[in-house]
Each structure stands twice: as C-alpha cells, then as structure tokens.
Design a protein around this motif. Structure first.
Motif, PDB file in Angstrom:
ATOM      1  N   VAL A 122       0.839  -1.192   0.000  1.00 60.65           N
ATOM      2  CA  VAL A 122       0.000   0.000   0.000  1.00 60.65           C
ATOM      3  C   VAL A 122       0.879   1.249   0.000  1.00 60.65           C
ATOM      4  O   VAL A 122       1.721   1.423   0.882  1.00 60.65           O
ATOM      5  N   GLN A 177       1.166   5.703  -1.132  1.00 63.48           N
ATOM      6  CA  GLN A 177       0.512   6.970  -0.787  1.00 63.48           C
ATOM      7  C   GLN A 177      -0.902   7.006  -1.360  1.00 63.48           C
ATOM      8  O   GLN A 177      -1.166   6.503  -2.449  1.00 63.48           O
ATOM      9  N   ASP A 178      -1.816   7.593  -0.593  1.00 64.60           N
ATOM     10  CA  ASP A 178      -3.234   7.682  -0.956  1.00 64.60           C
ATOM     11  C   ASP A 178      -3.890   6.311  -1.073  1.00 64.60           C
ATOM     12  O   ASP A 178      -4.945   6.175  -1.702  1.00 64.60           O
ATOM     13  N   GLY A 179      -3.279   5.294  -0.451  1.00 59.50           N
ATOM     14  CA  GLY A 179      -3.856   3.956  -0.465  1.00 59.50           C
ATOM     15  C   GLY A 179      -3.701   3.218  -1.775  1.00 59.50           C
ATOM     16  O   GLY A 179      -4.277   2.136  -1.954  1.00 59.50           O
ATOM     17  N   GLN A 181      -4.757   4.396   9.531  1.00 66.26           N
ATOM     18  CA  GLN A 181      -4.564   3.989   8.140  1.00 66.26           C
ATOM     19  C   GLN A 181      -4.655   5.199   7.219  1.00 66.26           C
ATOM     20  O   GLN A 181      -3.846   5.354   6.292  1.00 66.26           O
ATOM     21  N   ARG A 182      -5.636   6.078   7.476  1.00 65.85           N
ATOM     22  CA  ARG A 182      -5.785   7.269   6.642  1.00 65.85           C
ATOM     23  C   ARG A 182      -4.587   8.208   6.804  1.00 65.85           C
ATOM     24  O   ARG A 182      -4.088   8.781   5.829  1.00 65.85           O
ATOM     25  N   ASN A 195      -1.603   6.724   4.996  1.00 65.06           N
ATOM     26  CA  ASN A 195      -1.738   6.799   3.543  1.00 65.06           C
ATOM     27  C   ASN A 195      -1.490   8.199   2.998  1.00 65.06           C
ATOM     28  O   ASN A 195      -1.327   8.382   1.797  1.00 65.06           O
TER      29      ASN A 195
END
Length: 238
Positions: free
Chosen positions: A80, A82-84, A177-178, A181
């Motif tokens: 995973v 950047q930005d997911g 997680q956010r 990311n």
C-alpha cells in the motif's frame, strides 16, 4: 482550543489573549510546498547517486542469491502506497520459492510462532529465509537496496513510513490507516532507526504517527544520518 490527549504531535500551541482570558491556539502542522519539493529533489538526487555507487554491490548480491538458491535474484510484492494506491515494491529475494507454504505449515505447527507473527508480522526464526545470504541480507537490511528504483520512479521516498502489505495495514485503526496513507512510504524511517522489527503494532503506530505529524527536512536528514549506524548494529533486524 486545546487538542485532545495524544493529538498534539505535529502541532503548534500558541498563547493568545482571548478577550481577557489566556487561551491556547492549536495549529495543525502542514508542510510547506517548497519543503515537499526539496524532499522530492533530494530523493531523486541521492537515489541516483546511490544506485551508481552501489551497482557493484547489487551485482555481487544478485550473484550470491543465484548461487545460494534456485530462482530469481529479485523479488517484488504489491504493497500500500501513498493515498492507499497499490505499488510494486522491489527487494532482493531472501526467501525460498515455496515461502508461503513453509510459513503456513510452520505457524500451524508452532502456536508460539503464530502469536509472534500476529504481534510483529515477522519471525525471529523464519523457516522461509535462504540460509547464509538470505540471513545476512535481512540482518543488514541490504535486501532493500533495490527500492532505490522505487524512489526514482516516485512510488517511494528515501524516508517515510514503511510500505506495508494490505493484510498488515488492516490491523491498524482506520484513522491511522488514513494518516499513514497521506505520506509517501520510505526505504527508511523513524520506526526503522528506533525499534525496527522489535516494535509491535502499537509501537509502529506511535512512531509513524510522530513522524508524519512532525515531518520536516531536518527530521528526514536526521533519520538518513542515523540509518547506516542502525544497519551496522543489526539491532532488531531479522
């Protein structure tokens, strides 16, 4: 306004006169675009120079892996970014070809190993590691040298949170997680120079949160300067 407990990392607290009352103004840290541009430039410059400098070592390591185990010298895994977004992360192959099968069989037969895996997502006595060259590369972290190519293609940075597989990242709270990311993953980071594999999920979350909320070029330079010593000491690496 006073931040909630545990939320002051990466903020600036300023004293202000609020109509005769002393108040704390809470400002969220936001990196300046010029700082981010400088980080991007440093990534490209250092990664390019490092690839040229380490090219003989990369070729020697690839040959040693080929001699020590059947199969390719390099290994990639979707993680995973950047930005997911999913990214393909490159490493030297340090595990046998049937690594996943060996892992599942080992965990099923060893409850203590299963508990260790669920805590760290790593094993000190990992049955998948190629004897000799694989163990050396893991302890020295030289297995991650090919990630310099990830830095050059822009999917990773020299410094940042480690890119985790989805199954690892899903163990953290959604809010973290956010936050994670939001940053570009890195080859090294605050967690790597502080705890490495000795840090469980709670430690990983705390150290990555501190880094992201307190990011600066000086913090990156400190982490980069500390990384060679940590690699040579091999503490927490397996």
């Amino acid at each position: 306004m006073v931040p909630a407990p545990g939320r002051a990392d990466g903020t600036q607290l300023e004293l202000h006169d609020l109509g005769g009352f002393l108040g704390l103004v809470y400002r969220q840290h936001k990196p300046h675009p010029l700082q981010l541009a400088a980080k991007y430039g440093i990534d490209k410059l250092v990664a390019g120079v490092a690839l040229l400098a380490f090219l003989p070592a990369i070729l020697a390591i690839a040959l040693a892996i080929k001699l020590g185990s059947a199969g390719p010298a390099f290994y990639s895994q979707i993680r995973v970014g950047q930005d997911g977004k999913p990214i393909r992360v490159w490493k030297f192959r340090t595990m046998v070809l049937d690594a996943e099968q060996r892992l599942q069989e080992y965990l099923a037969a060893n409850p203590e190993a299963m508990a260790e895996w669920k805590t760290y997502f790593k094993l000190k006595n990992d049955p998948r590691i190629i004897p000799g060259v694989g163990s050396f590369l893991r302890k020295s972290s030289l297995d991650e040298l090919p990630q310099l190519f990830n830095v050059l293609n822009g999917t990773m940075s020299l410094v940042g949170p480690r890119p985790f597989p989805a199954y690892h990242l899903e163990q953290f709270p959604p809010a973290f997680q956010r936050l994670r990311n939001s940053a570009r993953p890195g080859i090294t980071g605050y967690w790597q120079i502080s705890a490495r594999s000795d840090g469980d999920l709670r430690v990983q979350e705390a150290l990555d949160t501190y880094y992201i909320r307190n990011w600066s070029l000086w913090l990156d330079l400190h982490i980069m300067a500390s990384t060679p010593y940590v690699m040579l000491a091999s503490k927490g690496a397996y």
